[in-house]
Design an enzyme around this catalytic site. Structure first.
Site, PDB file in Angstrom:
ATOM      1  CD1 TRP A 261      -1.576   2.314   2.084  1.00 23.18           C
ATOM      2  CD2 TRP A 261      -3.049   1.456   0.632  1.00 23.18           C
ATOM      3  NE1 TRP A 261      -2.595   3.231   1.937  1.00 23.18           N
ATOM      4  CE2 TRP A 261      -3.511   2.724   1.050  1.00 23.18           C
ATOM      5  CE3 TRP A 261      -3.815   0.721  -0.269  1.00 23.18           C
ATOM      6  CZ2 TRP A 261      -4.697   3.280   0.583  1.00 23.18           C
ATOM      7  CZ3 TRP A 261      -4.998   1.283  -0.739  1.00 23.18           C
ATOM      8  CH2 TRP A 261      -5.425   2.541  -0.315  1.00 23.18           C
ATOM      9  CD1 TRP A 289     -15.906  20.512   1.779  1.00 22.85           C
ATOM     10  CD2 TRP A 289     -16.488  18.828   3.142  1.00 22.85           C
ATOM     11  NE1 TRP A 289     -15.446  19.347   1.224  1.00 22.85           N
ATOM     12  CE2 TRP A 289     -15.777  18.292   2.042  1.00 22.85           C
ATOM     13  CE3 TRP A 289     -16.945  17.947   4.131  1.00 22.85           C
ATOM     14  CZ2 TRP A 289     -15.515  16.939   1.894  1.00 22.85           C
ATOM     15  CZ3 TRP A 289     -16.688  16.589   3.994  1.00 22.85           C
ATOM     16  CH2 TRP A 289     -15.987  16.099   2.891  1.00 22.85           C
TER      17      TRP A 289
END
Length: 449
Positions: A261, A289
């Site tokens: 990863w 947001w």
């Protein structure tokens, strides 16, 4: 007299499996140099928690170099300018370094031109070599992992050199103490000292300890109350141990995928250098947001661990106290900020950047966008983690008691949601927002897109 060679150190603070060091030592006398550069990274200069680690890691590296007959030269300033000046002062005409993928380091490497020799040592395989069928960088991890198999296992690590040739004269070095990397007013690091020992020796010791239980990682990594994590992330971030050293010392597909990863996230920022600030999916640029006074108050409650959700508060207090947070709790706390509080994921990313000892440009940005649903490879925004359920499912009771002392006497049956159980202790806040209310608000914001 041989011409000296400069070894430019960044996040590769080790002697074992250090290809740039090995190449430099073969070429001539080596001048190892670390440059504290707060200008080239701009807004991504290392945060406070990383500075604490860096101080101790450089101390350990200097001692290790001295044992090999060498020394560590410390300089401060813009890396390219410092290296150019150092070459003029010492007569060196080559620089060896391990390749980095942060956009600012790639620009610095390009500016140094053909006097810089780059080596691969911080990845299982070069991100440039793991390509899609069309020749691009992978943006989906599962496809990346499949393609990476063609490059595995990685080469076996190389031992540290027996000695390091030294130049006839050493250039001047700054003093680490004068860099003021350690916090003093106030000193917020006592918890760091209790939990961590930076440096290559400790990295190899921690790896040896973890290798004995790596087979259980798939299950143990999800349990906050257990020591199931490798806790190697800061050592890997600072390059005190190489990924291929870790790979060959451990077993188990799940943990090896965690190493992969790291490679994947560097591939993402190689393709999308602005990934730490730009949504991977442009449609989310229009997401509304929350901002203003109430949102700022909620952000502060999240940062300080006073949301009324025990698992979230435990994670945020662990982060502040120790500079680290359990992996599953990182996902829970990030999801809570984004979905429950509807606060821009970049606010959380920046807080983690300053507070995490393992804050990594690629990893940090890809992980936050994965949770937010804004990334090129991510959860859907509509997937909203239920922190109370997660806390009970992964048996976080003891973890909560350690980091939220107000709840130390609450029984297991109630500790995940003491407010609902009717035993909210004095001094611990009620929930900042109800789970259902938060979920509906988040889904409505997503639907508005």
């Amino acid at each position: 007299m041989q011409t000296p060679v400069i070894l430019w150190l960044r996040q590769d603070l080790r002697l074992h499996d250090q290809p740039a060091l090995i190449a430099a030592a073969h070429e001539g006398p080596v001048i190892p140099v670390y440059i504290l550069d707060d200008d080239t990274p701009g807004e991504w200069r290392i945060g406070g928690a990383q500075r604490w680690w860096l101080h101790h890691s450089l101390t350990a590296l200097a001692e290790a170099l001295a044992e090999k007959g060498s020394r560590l030269i410390l300089r401060r300033g813009k890396a390219v300018e410092v290296l150019d000046a150092l070459m003029q002062d010492t007569g060196a005409d080559t620089i060896h370094a391990i390749r980095h993928y942060e956009p600012w380091w790639r620009k610095a490497e390009a500016a140094l031109g053909d006097k810089l020799y780059l080596h691969d040592g911080n990845h299982l395989a070069r991100p440039e070599d793991v390509r899609t069928g069309s020749g691009g960088q992978f943006r989906i991890y599962s496809s990346f992992w499949k393609a990476l198999q063609n490059h595995l296992p990685p080469e076996h690590p190389h031992p540290a050199p027996r000695d390091i040739p030294a130049p006839a004269t050493w250039p001047k070095s700054e003093t680490l103490a004068n860099w003021d990397l350690l916090p003093t007013k106030p000193d917020w690091s006592p918890g760091f000292d209790e939990d961590w020992v930076p440096g290559e020796d400790e990295a190899l010791h921690r790896l040896k300890t973890f290798a004995k239980k790596a087979d259980a990682y798939d299950t143990a990594r999800n349990m906050p109350s257990e020591e199931g994590s490798s806790r190697l992330s800061p050592h890997l971030h600072f390059g005190e141990v190489s990924p291929r050293t870790v790979w060959h010392a451990t077993s188990g597909t799940t943990y090896h995928k965690e190493l992969a990863w790291r490679d994947f996230t560097d591939g993402v920022v190689l393709a999308l250098p602005g990934y730490a600030t730009d949504n991977g999916r442009p449609k989310y640029d229009a997401l509304k947001w929350r901002t203003g006074k109430d949102a700022a108050s909620d952000l502060k409650a999240w940062q300080t661990g006073h949301t009324g959700y025990p698992i979230v508060d435990a994670g945020m207090r662990q982060l502040w106290t120790s500079g680290w947070m359990h992996n599953r709790v990182r996902m829970i706390t990030a999801s809570f900020l984004i979905k429950h509080l509807l606060i821009d994921w970049r606010e959380g990313e920046r807080w983690f950047w300053d507070c995490l000892i393992d804050a990594d440009y690629g990893n940090n940005s890809v992980n936050w966008q994965w949770v937010a649903g804004t990334g090129v490879d991510s959860n859907m925004f509509s997937r909203i983690m239920a922190p109370l359920t997660q806390s009970e499912k992964f048996d976080a009771a003891d973890y909560i008691r350690r980091w939220v002392p107000e709840l130390a006497k609450v029984p297991d049956a109630a500790i995940h949601d003491p407010e609902a159980a009717g035993c909210l202790p004095r001094g611990y806040p009620p929930k900042i927002i109800g789970h259902r209310e938060a979920r509906e608000r988040a889904l409505a914001a997503a639907a508005a897109l």
